[in-house]
Structures are given as C-alpha cells and as structure tokens.
Scaffold this motif. Structure first.
Motif, short mmCIF file in Angstrom:
data_model
loop_
_atom_site.label_atom_id
_atom_site.label_comp_id
_atom_site.label_asym_id
_atom_site.label_seq_id
_atom_site.Cartn_x
_atom_site.Cartn_y
_atom_site.Cartn_z
N GLU A 336 0.84 -1.19 0.00
CA GLU A 336 0.00 0.00 0.00
C GLU A 336 0.88 1.24 0.00
OE1 GLU A 336 -2.66 -0.13 3.25
OE2 GLU A 336 -3.85 -1.80 2.47
N GLY A 337 0.38 2.29 -0.61
CA GLY A 337 1.15 3.53 -0.65
C GLY A 337 2.16 3.52 -1.78
N ASP A 338 2.95 4.57 -1.80
CA ASP A 338 3.93 4.76 -2.87
C ASP A 338 5.29 4.23 -2.42
OD1 ASP A 338 4.96 5.55 -5.27
OD2 ASP A 338 5.33 7.62 -4.65
N PHE A 339 5.63 3.03 -2.84
CA PHE A 339 6.90 2.40 -2.46
C PHE A 339 7.81 2.42 -3.68
CE2 PHE A 339 9.71 -1.25 -1.62
CZ PHE A 339 10.15 -0.93 -0.35
N GLN A 340 8.73 3.37 -3.72
CA GLN A 340 9.60 3.54 -4.88
C GLN A 340 10.92 2.82 -4.63
OE1 GLN A 340 9.82 7.82 -5.28
NE2 GLN A 340 7.89 7.91 -6.41
N ILE A 341 11.15 1.75 -5.38
CA ILE A 341 12.32 0.89 -5.15
C ILE A 341 13.54 1.52 -5.82
CG2 ILE A 341 13.25 -1.43 -5.42
CD1 ILE A 341 10.26 -2.30 -5.90
N VAL A 342 14.55 1.82 -5.01
CA VAL A 342 15.77 2.43 -5.54
C VAL A 342 16.96 1.48 -5.47
CG1 VAL A 342 15.04 4.80 -5.05
CG2 VAL A 342 16.29 3.50 -3.31
N SER A 343 16.81 0.39 -4.72
CA SER A 343 17.90 -0.58 -4.61
C SER A 343 17.33 -1.93 -4.21
CB SER A 343 18.93 -0.11 -3.58
OG SER A 343 20.01 -1.02 -3.49
N LEU A 344 18.06 -2.99 -4.55
CA LEU A 344 17.61 -4.33 -4.19
C LEU A 344 18.81 -5.22 -3.92
CD1 LEU A 344 18.11 -6.04 -7.04
CD2 LEU A 344 15.98 -4.95 -7.66
N SER A 345 18.56 -6.28 -3.16
CA SER A 345 19.64 -7.21 -2.82
C SER A 345 19.06 -8.61 -2.66
CB SER A 345 20.32 -6.77 -1.52
OG SER A 345 21.36 -7.66 -1.17
N TRP A 346 19.62 -9.57 -3.39
CA TRP A 346 19.17 -10.95 -3.32
C TRP A 346 19.66 -11.63 -2.04
CZ3 TRP A 346 16.00 -13.65 -6.60
CH2 TRP A 346 15.75 -13.10 -7.86
N HIS A 347 18.86 -12.54 -1.52
CA HIS A 347 19.33 -13.45 -0.48
C HIS A 347 20.21 -14.50 -1.14
CE1 HIS A 347 19.12 -16.68 2.58
NE2 HIS A 347 18.99 -15.68 3.43
N THR A 348 21.16 -15.04 -0.40
CA THR A 348 22.10 -16.01 -0.99
C THR A 348 21.40 -17.26 -1.53
OG1 THR A 348 22.49 -16.86 1.25
CG2 THR A 348 24.09 -15.28 0.38
N SER A 349 20.21 -17.56 -1.02
CA SER A 349 19.47 -18.74 -1.50
C SER A 349 18.81 -18.49 -2.85
CB SER A 349 18.40 -19.13 -0.48
OG SER A 349 17.41 -18.12 -0.40
N GLY A 350 18.64 -17.22 -3.22
CA GLY A 350 17.94 -16.89 -4.45
C GLY A 350 16.43 -16.98 -4.34
N ASP A 351 15.91 -17.25 -3.13
CA ASP A 351 14.47 -17.38 -2.94
C ASP A 351 13.79 -16.07 -2.57
OD1 ASP A 351 14.62 -20.07 -3.44
OD2 ASP A 351 14.80 -20.64 -1.34
N SER A 352 14.57 -15.08 -2.18
CA SER A 352 13.98 -13.82 -1.74
C SER A 352 14.95 -12.68 -1.99
CB SER A 352 13.62 -13.89 -0.25
OG SER A 352 14.78 -14.13 0.53
N MET A 353 14.43 -11.46 -1.90
CA MET A 353 15.29 -10.29 -2.04
C MET A 353 14.76 -9.16 -1.17
SD MET A 353 14.35 -8.74 -5.80
CE MET A 353 14.12 -10.25 -6.72
N ALA A 354 15.68 -8.30 -0.76
CA ALA A 354 15.30 -7.11 -0.01
C ALA A 354 15.14 -5.96 -1.00
CB ALA A 354 16.36 -6.78 1.03
N LEU A 355 14.03 -5.25 -0.89
CA LEU A 355 13.76 -4.10 -1.75
C LEU A 355 13.81 -2.84 -0.89
CD1 LEU A 355 10.67 -5.55 -3.67
CD2 LEU A 355 13.08 -5.70 -4.30
N LEU A 356 14.58 -1.87 -1.33
CA LEU A 356 14.78 -0.67 -0.53
C LEU A 356 14.21 0.55 -1.25
CD1 LEU A 356 17.27 -2.67 0.19
CD2 LEU A 356 18.24 -0.65 1.26
N SER A 357 13.45 1.35 -0.49
CA SER A 357 13.06 2.67 -0.97
C SER A 357 13.87 3.69 -0.19
CB SER A 357 11.55 2.89 -0.78
OG SER A 357 11.24 3.03 0.60
#
Length: 371
Positions: A336-357
């Motif tokens: 919800e809301g305006d989440f503007q992704i400016v950076s991302l980082s994969w988990h070492t497993s490749g199953d998930s990633m962190a998205l940063l605004s």
C-alpha cells in the motif's frame, strides 16, 4: 538470533562515525571515524578493540576476500597511496606496500582471493593488479588524457575482469596475460538483428463497473491509479534515449556506471549512464550483445540471482523487473502507498530479495515451482 534480547551499542565518542560495516564472520564491526582518522574493529564476542590507522577516504577503500580470510585496506600517508592486507581471524598485518597510483579510488579482490585490483582516480585511466603478497602482476591503461575508470567487476570464476569507463565502453581483461580480449560499445542505436530488445510498455488496468463503489475501497483505489507493465519485443533497428551530459558540472552522468557478471559466468549486465533507461546483457561465451532491456524510467539498480542467471532490475517505481534467458517479466510489489524501489539485494538462497526505498524496505519472496 539465539538470544533475541541481546543488543549492543557502540559509541565512537568524539571521533565521530562516517561508515560502518560487518566483518565476513559476523563477529566484528568495523567503524570508520570522521575525517578517516582510523578504522576501529570492535569484537562482539570478546569486546576487544583494534585500530587501523590512515584509512583513505575513497569510494571503495575496504575489501574482503570471498572466503573472509583477508581484508585489504587502502591507506594514504605522506601524500602516497598504500595497501595493507590483514588476516581477519586476529587482525594482524600480513602485508603492507605502496601502490603506483596518483590518487587511489578503489580496490576489489578477485573471487578466488589471489589478485587485488586497484584503480586510480577517474582523472587517469589506470588499473593495477597485485598478488596477495604485494607483487605488482600487471598494469592496464587503455588511454590517457581523458576521464578514466568508472566501475569494475570480476567474473565469479576470476577469469575475467570487466572495466567500465567514461568513454561508454567496457573492456574485458583475461586472467592469464591481463591483456584486453574484447571491448563492448554501447551505441544509442541497436542495429544487430540477433540482439533482442525488450521494451517496457504500460497499460492501465481495466476495472469492471460492477465492482465500482463509492467511496472506493483502499485496494480498489490503488488499483485504479496503478499501471501494469509488460514487455514487448521491439523490431531492430531501435533507437534508445540518449542523454548528453552537462559539461560544466561535476560528476557527469556518462560512461559505464554499473557492471555485474551472472553467477554462471555466462552473462554480463551493464548500464551506460548516457542511456539511463537501458540495461545491456552480453553473452560472455560469444562475446556479443545478447539482450537490451529498455525501461520507461531510469535504471536505479540491478543484481543477479546468486543461484541462476536471473537479473532483477529496479527503476524507482513499485515494480521489480526480472530477466532470464527464457524471457522477462515485470512484477508489481503488493504494497500500500507509494513504495519507490531504488535498490535491491538478493538473499544467498535466491528465494527472496530485499527491496529498498528511500525510507523503507521490504522482503520479497519468490514462489518456487514444484518439481
């Protein structure tokens, strides 16, 4: 994680703090004080403290080997650049040597931990390759009297070193002779018929009139004003949006600003800052351009899945773009809301990633296909 209530506060006092990072073993924190007077190594287990003097204020002044055994630190003393190599287990000095640089800008270990790449300020194209014991293995200089190196990337196998520069080219060095084997240009027009160009297109979602209500629900309101993205395959030749840099400003947006090899060594992703909306994907086996992703917005960041040749791209909106040799897709982040992704980082497993605004971050989990 074993003791959820455990916490730690580190206070550098009057020395101040400008940067902080973890050691590879996760048991130490390295703090850089203001004015780069020193690096303080804090042990979270023994509460001991070690100091490293004269760290250099540069873009990438600390580098760890992939196995976490050694750390290289760029130093500046007596108007000269030096490299100190430390053993991470006890933070003892292993090697200390000066570098043939005018104004060292960054250091990066090869993934095998045998070679350290050292590059000079952008005012001079110069990259030096040192062994673990401080021997100068080779020096590479593509040209003189022009803005030089902007980014570098090692291939996971340590066989190739990709160097991105302000002349909008990527040069690939081999690990045997440290000579150039090829260079990749980034023209504004893609003319090769064997290159696939994916173009992002947007469309507004259609909403059934029966579902409309007043006042609209929160989910419905967000869907009304959001747009869906998909990719179309463009017919070549394709002209990409080219931005001419402002000549009288510092840090011009030009040249190769981002480089990354896929984990299987098969692909290299690049971004030319003169063409900010495009990601270039090169086939390293054939040494040719394979795919271009043309986005609607400027590319902010990209990173390869550590387990497979799958590239995640973000462009400052609420979508994540995924490319693999099978094709590419745009994924709307369900927030919800305006989440503007400016950076991302994969988990070492490749199953998930962190998205940063700018102010928040979220975890994105990818569903795996059941085999």
């Amino acid at each position: 994680l074993e003791q959820p209530d455990w916490h730690c506060k580190i206070d550098e006092g009057s020395a101040g703090l400008v940067a902080s990072c973890w050691s590879p073993d996760g048991r130490h924190i390295l703090n850089t004080t203001e004015f780069h007077l020193r690096i303080t190594v804090w042990s979270l287990c023994t509460k001991s403290v070690s100091y490293i003097k004269y760290p250099k204020a540069c873009q990438q002044g600390i580098a760890f080997t992939k196995d976490g055994r050694y750390m290289a630190v760029a130093e500046r003393r007596d108007c000269k650049d030096f490299i100190s190599i430390f053993v991470c287990s006890d933070w003892q000095l292993l090697r200390h040597f000066d570098t043939e640089t005018q104004d060292l800008f960054g250091i990066e270990w090869a993934p095998n931990g045998c070679v350290l790449a050292v590059w000079d300020t952008c005012l001079e194209y110069k990259i030096l390759l040192y062994s673990l014991d401080g021997r100068l293995l080779s020096t590479y200089q593509a040209y003189e009297w022009s803005l030089g190196i902007k980014s570098i990337a090692w291939s996971p196998s340590s066989q190739f070193l990709a160097i991105g520069s302000y002349d909008e080219k990527v040069r690939i060095l081999n690990h045997v002779t440290w000579k150039k084997i090829t260079e990749f240009e980034h023209p504004a027009t893609i003319a090769n018929t064997k290159t696939i160009v994916y173009k992002e297109v947007e469309k507004s979602p259609s909403v059934e009139t029966e579902r409309l209500s007043f006042p609209p629900t929160r989910a419905l309101a967000s869907s009304l004003f959001s747009t869906q993205s998909k990719y179309d395959v463009s017919q070549v030749p394709v002209s990409l949006q080219y931005i001419k840099p402002v000549a009288d400003r510092a840090n011009p947006k030009m040249g190769i600003g981002m480089l990354a090899f896929s984990p299987d060594n098969c692909f290299l992703a690049t971004k030319n800052d003169n063409i900010p909306n495009a990601v270039w994907i090169w086939d390293i086996q054939k040494l040719k351009l394979f795919v271009v992703l043309e986005q609607l917005c400027a590319v902010q960041s990209f990173q390869w899945d550590p387990r497979q040749p799958r590239l995640a791209v973000c462009t400052g909106n609420s979508k994540v773009y995924l490319w693999s040799p099978a094709g590419c897709v745009a994924v709307q982040v369900p927030l919800e809301g305006d989440f503007q992704i400016v950076s991302l980082s994969w988990h070492t497993s490749g199953d998930s990633m962190a998205l940063l605004s700018k102010d928040n971050f979220c975890m994105c989990y990818l569903e795996r296909e059941e085999v």
